[in-house]
Design a protein around this motif. Sequence first.
Motif, PDB file in Angstrom:
ATOM      1  N   TYR A 177      43.045  59.490   6.256  1.00 53.63           N
ATOM      2  CA  TYR A 177      42.925  60.889   5.863  1.00 53.63           C
ATOM      3  C   TYR A 177      41.514  61.179   5.395  1.00 53.63           C
ATOM      4  O   TYR A 177      40.792  60.314   4.913  1.00 53.63           O
ATOM      5  N   THR A 186      43.058  65.397   8.135  1.00 52.63           N
ATOM      6  CA  THR A 186      44.376  65.845   7.686  1.00 52.63           C
ATOM      7  C   THR A 186      44.224  66.990   6.694  1.00 52.63           C
ATOM      8  O   THR A 186      43.243  67.076   5.966  1.00 52.63           O
ATOM      9  N   TYR A 214      51.782  65.329   4.128  1.00 50.16           N
ATOM     10  CA  TYR A 214      52.698  65.020   5.227  1.00 50.16           C
ATOM     11  C   TYR A 214      51.923  64.492   6.433  1.00 50.16           C
ATOM     12  O   TYR A 214      52.310  63.506   7.050  1.00 50.16           O
ATOM     13  N   GLN A 215      50.814  65.147   6.764  1.00 54.32           N
ATOM     14  CA  GLN A 215      50.021  64.691   7.900  1.00 54.32           C
ATOM     15  C   GLN A 215      49.435  63.306   7.646  1.00 54.32           C
ATOM     16  O   GLN A 215      49.339  62.505   8.566  1.00 54.32           O
ATOM     17  N   SER A 216      49.060  63.015   6.424  1.00 53.80           N
ATOM     18  CA  SER A 216      48.495  61.694   6.148  1.00 53.80           C
ATOM     19  C   SER A 216      49.552  60.614   6.346  1.00 53.80           C
ATOM     20  O   SER A 216      49.237  59.518   6.802  1.00 53.80           O
ATOM     21  N   GLN A 268      49.752  60.214  10.142  1.00 50.88           N
ATOM     22  CA  GLN A 268      48.515  59.587  10.627  1.00 50.88           C
ATOM     23  C   GLN A 268      48.489  58.101  10.264  1.00 50.88           C
ATOM     24  O   GLN A 268      48.121  57.268  11.081  1.00 50.88           O
ATOM     25  N   ALA A 327      51.887  65.648  15.557  1.00 47.14           N
ATOM     26  CA  ALA A 327      52.778  66.205  14.539  1.00 47.14           C
ATOM     27  C   ALA A 327      53.803  67.117  15.227  1.00 47.14           C
ATOM     28  O   ALA A 327      53.551  67.601  16.319  1.00 47.14           O
ATOM     29  N   PRO A 328      54.965  67.352  14.671  1.00 48.01           N
ATOM     30  CA  PRO A 328      55.346  66.979  13.322  1.00 48.01           C
ATOM     31  C   PRO A 328      56.092  65.641  13.243  1.00 48.01           C
ATOM     32  O   PRO A 328      56.252  65.112  12.157  1.00 48.01           O
ATOM     33  N   TYR A 330      55.478  62.673  15.091  1.00 45.60           N
ATOM     34  CA  TYR A 330      54.669  61.484  15.353  1.00 45.60           C
ATOM     35  C   TYR A 330      55.400  60.443  16.218  1.00 45.60           C
ATOM     36  O   TYR A 330      55.307  59.250  15.980  1.00 45.60           O
TER      37      TYR A 330
END
Length: 172
Positions: A89, A94, A98-100, A103, A165-166, A168
């Motif tokens: 991140y 990011t 949530y994205q981290s 990822q 996302a969302p 992955y």
Amino acid sequence: MSRRKFLALLGGATVPAWVAGASAKELDYSKLHQLDAEDLAEQGMKTAYEALAADLRHHGIEPAAMAEEIDPDAPTYAVHISGRKYVVYSPEVTSNDYQSWGQATYLFFKIVNDQLAEINSKVRFYAINGGNDLGGLFLMPDDAIAARNSLPRREDWPYIPTDTAPWYGQFH
């Protein structure tokens, strides 16, 4: 009456493989590596990678040294392994926690699977579940497909994480 005939009478055009008697593959959860996507994203990549060392060696890989780069002011978290930098991140990569998590999951499995591919191994490291319940299993691709055929819930299917996302790469 068999389950298959019963479901066919209900009008189901297709019968799930687990009902139709397709080759079932039970996953050996005793070999599951508990990972937790949150832990991976919160400076846990190196610890998780080091915990895989015995299995990596079993599959013909000498674990590489992994170094973490942490800048709490940016904030940024990245790992360095085999001469490559993987950004988990940063403000550029990011935009939220949530994205981290996604990822970190993607990168962790990419690192391991890239190493397996480099030695031409047919085995891959598959994710099981996601988020705080994330785990990983070393499987042959045919075993992952057979497990998908025998597990009725798509969310339980083994998968190779992607960077999209969302979800992955997790089946839904």
